[in-house]
Design a protein around this motif. Structure first.
Motif, PDB file in Angstrom:
ATOM      1  N   PRO A 167     -33.844 -48.165  66.529  1.00  0.00           N
ATOM      2  CA  PRO A 167     -33.546 -47.977  65.111  1.00  0.00           C
ATOM      3  C   PRO A 167     -33.611 -49.305  64.363  1.00  0.00           C
ATOM      4  CG  PRO A 167     -31.921 -46.878  66.487  1.00  0.00           C
ATOM      5  CD  PRO A 167     -32.743 -47.725  67.397  1.00  0.00           C
ATOM      6  N   LYS A 168     -34.108 -49.264  63.130  1.00  0.00           N
ATOM      7  CA  LYS A 168     -34.210 -50.483  62.331  1.00  0.00           C
ATOM      8  C   LYS A 168     -32.835 -51.005  61.903  1.00  0.00           C
ATOM      9  CE  LYS A 168     -38.746 -49.233  60.470  1.00  0.00           C
ATOM     10  NZ  LYS A 168     -39.519 -48.876  59.251  1.00  0.00           N
ATOM     11  N   ASP A 169     -31.872 -50.108  61.830  1.00  0.00           N
ATOM     12  CA  ASP A 169     -30.548 -50.507  61.339  1.00  0.00           C
ATOM     13  C   ASP A 169     -29.527 -50.645  62.464  1.00  0.00           C
ATOM     14  OD1 ASP A 169     -30.423 -47.850  61.977  1.00  0.00           O
ATOM     15  OD2 ASP A 169     -29.317 -47.238  60.189  1.00  0.00           O
ATOM     16  N   LEU A 170     -30.003 -50.970  63.656  1.00  0.00           N
ATOM     17  CA  LEU A 170     -29.130 -51.049  64.825  1.00  0.00           C
ATOM     18  C   LEU A 170     -28.048 -52.119  64.670  1.00  0.00           C
ATOM     19  CD1 LEU A 170     -28.808 -49.651  67.556  1.00  0.00           C
ATOM     20  CD2 LEU A 170     -30.300 -51.376  68.555  1.00  0.00           C
ATOM     21  N   ASP A 171     -28.314 -53.136  63.859  1.00  0.00           N
ATOM     22  CA  ASP A 171     -27.342 -54.219  63.682  1.00  0.00           C
ATOM     23  C   ASP A 171     -26.381 -53.967  62.530  1.00  0.00           C
ATOM     24  OD1 ASP A 171     -29.375 -54.473  61.776  1.00  0.00           O
ATOM     25  OD2 ASP A 171     -29.051 -56.633  61.578  1.00  0.00           O
ATOM     26  N   ILE A 188     -28.683 -49.284  53.957  1.00  0.00           N
ATOM     27  CA  ILE A 188     -28.320 -50.522  54.637  1.00  0.00           C
ATOM     28  C   ILE A 188     -27.622 -51.485  53.670  1.00  0.00           C
ATOM     29  CG2 ILE A 188     -29.275 -52.608  55.695  1.00  0.00           C
ATOM     30  CD1 ILE A 188     -31.395 -50.785  57.016  1.00  0.00           C
ATOM     31  N   ASP A 245     -33.568 -45.676  53.218  1.00  0.00           N
ATOM     32  CA  ASP A 245     -33.032 -46.468  54.326  1.00  0.00           C
ATOM     33  C   ASP A 245     -32.583 -47.851  53.858  1.00  0.00           C
ATOM     34  OD1 ASP A 245     -33.471 -44.396  56.076  1.00  0.00           O
ATOM     35  OD2 ASP A 245     -35.342 -45.203  56.873  1.00  0.00           O
ATOM     36  N   ARG A 246     -33.381 -48.493  53.007  1.00  0.00           N
ATOM     37  CA  ARG A 246     -33.008 -49.825  52.501  1.00  0.00           C
ATOM     38  C   ARG A 246     -31.736 -49.755  51.652  1.00  0.00           C
ATOM     39  NH1 ARG A 246     -38.669 -50.780  51.425  1.00  0.00           N
ATOM     40  NH2 ARG A 246     -38.274 -50.606  49.193  1.00  0.00           N
ATOM     41  N   ILE A 269     -38.677 -47.993  71.259  1.00  0.00           N
ATOM     42  CA  ILE A 269     -38.471 -47.554  69.871  1.00  0.00           C
ATOM     43  C   ILE A 269     -36.987 -47.646  69.552  1.00  0.00           C
ATOM     44  CG2 ILE A 269     -38.745 -45.658  68.237  1.00  0.00           C
ATOM     45  CD1 ILE A 269     -41.021 -44.617  69.983  1.00  0.00           C
ATOM     46  N   ASN A 294     -38.256 -44.903  53.279  1.00  0.00           N
ATOM     47  CA  ASN A 294     -38.021 -46.342  53.423  1.00  0.00           C
ATOM     48  C   ASN A 294     -37.104 -46.865  52.313  1.00  0.00           C
ATOM     49  OD1 ASN A 294     -39.927 -46.072  51.401  1.00  0.00           O
ATOM     50  ND2 ASN A 294     -41.019 -47.946  51.946  1.00  0.00           N
ATOM     51  N   GLN A 324     -29.271 -54.143  70.873  1.00  0.00           N
ATOM     52  CA  GLN A 324     -30.626 -53.780  71.299  1.00  0.00           C
ATOM     53  C   GLN A 324     -30.660 -53.523  72.804  1.00  0.00           C
ATOM     54  OE1 GLN A 324     -33.799 -56.263  69.994  1.00  0.00           O
ATOM     55  NE2 GLN A 324     -33.476 -55.807  67.831  1.00  0.00           N
TER      56      GLN A 324
END
Length: 200
Positions: free
Chosen positions: A98-102, A144, A140-141, A96, A137, A80
């Motif tokens: 990304p939700k999948d940064l990890d 991941i 994306d899920r 802003i 969504n 992050q």
């Protein structure tokens, strides 16, 4: 990225894809001959790890202040913060993320369960085809989940990087890493130490 680990990782990738038959030691020693015989850049396992000669032309052409260099290990320690730093350097909104940064999407190694790997590959191919037909969504899920399962199902234990090869490559990269560190203003000498190299 640590050039020693990067070289070994690329070799593992080529072995697990069935494209490399030589040991890591022999493959590294074969780089020059393979280049003469027309092998592509991907077979230059150590060749891509000499960063100074790759960075300098950009500094010369665009100016040091206009080139942002990211050290992978630093980025992975706090993604992050690393991504935010990049956004600020670009002059865009750094709130802003990304939700999948990890999530790490690459899985270099041997599948613990080949059947699961095959199923995940089929799911990936199906997902690409259906991407526009399903809600973002949900896509994306699923992406991941696929990545997490893929990483859990991958092992590199059968492809160890022997200490002898680590030391050989440390000697090979030593001068370039000193030059690279000077260019980017960061000491990279710890990359040459086996213990500081982290899990391999």
């Amino acid at each position: 990225r640590n050039p020693i680990k990067r070289a070994h990782s690329t070799w593992v990738h080529m072995v697990t894809n069935g494209r490399e038959t030589l040991s890591f030691h022999d493959a590294v020693n074969a780089e020059a001959d393979r280049a003469k015989r027309g092998y592509g850049d991907f077979w230059q396992y150590t060749g891509h790890g000499f960063y100074a000669r790759q960075i300098e032309p950009f500094f010369d052409a665009f100016g040091r202040e206009n080139v942002h260099v990211i050290v992978l290990e630093d980025f992975n320690n706090d993604r992050q913060a690393g991504f935010g730093k990049l956004l600020r350097w670009l002059g865009v909104d750094d709130t802003i993320l990304p939700k999948d940064l990890d999530i790490a999407y690459g899985h270099t190694g041997r599948a613990k369960n080949p059947a699961l790997k095959a199923a995940l590959n089929v799911a990936t191919q199906a997902g690409v085809k259906l991407k526009r037909a399903i809600p973002k969504n949900l896509y994306d899920r699923a992406r991941i989940l696929n990545a997490r399962l893929g990483r859990m199902n991958t092992t590199r234990d059968v492809y160890p990087l022997e200490d002898e090869m680590w030391d050989l490559l440390a000697d090979r990269f030593r001068a370039d890493l000193q030059q690279t560190g000077t260019l980017i203003g960061q000491d990279l000498s710890h990359w040459l130490e086996r213990s500081a190299g982290g899990t391999r």
